[in-house]
Every structure is written in C-alpha cells, then in structure tokens.
Write a protein that holds these residues in place. Sequence first.
Motif: not given
Length: 84
Positions: A15-26, A70-74
């Motif tokens: 349900y978060g912001d949809v971008n590749p980094e967030n999806l991979v981290f999820n 590595q993904l720069g999440v957050g």
Amino acid sequence: MLTTSNFLYPQPRYYGDVNPENLVFNANLQEFAQRVSLISGLATNGKISIEQAFQNIETLWHQLEATKKQLGVGENPFQSDENR
C-alpha cells in the motif's frame, strides 16, 4: 490459483508509494519476516539453540539493513516523485 508456495508464504498487498526501490524492499522485508518466523519456531521447539537463532536473525537483519541502504529507501521521506 492457490499454489503451495502462496499458501505457505502469503504476501499481502503493498500500500506504499509505488516505485521499484520500495517494491524490492517490501519483498525483502516480507522474506525477512517469514525467515524470522521459521527461525523462532525452530528455537521454540528445541531444534536449534537460542544463541544460534539469535545469530541467524542478526545476520538476516544486517542483510536487510544493507539492502535498504543500497536501495536508498527512506533517505528522503518528504520528497515526492514529482521532485525527483
């Protein structure tokens, strides 16, 4: 179609912001949670020692932290997609 993998390792919707980094981290976070659950079950049933369980969970945590870095999440939580 319900497969064995989906039954044993269900993944709830994202349900978060949809971008590749967030999806991979999820996905990595979901896997971390599944593995911690399995490790704690093994320790609870006496299949592995508490110390070994702690070491395994600590290793998984460091891997998750490295992935996040590595993904720069957050790093910029208030920056929207339009400002990138």
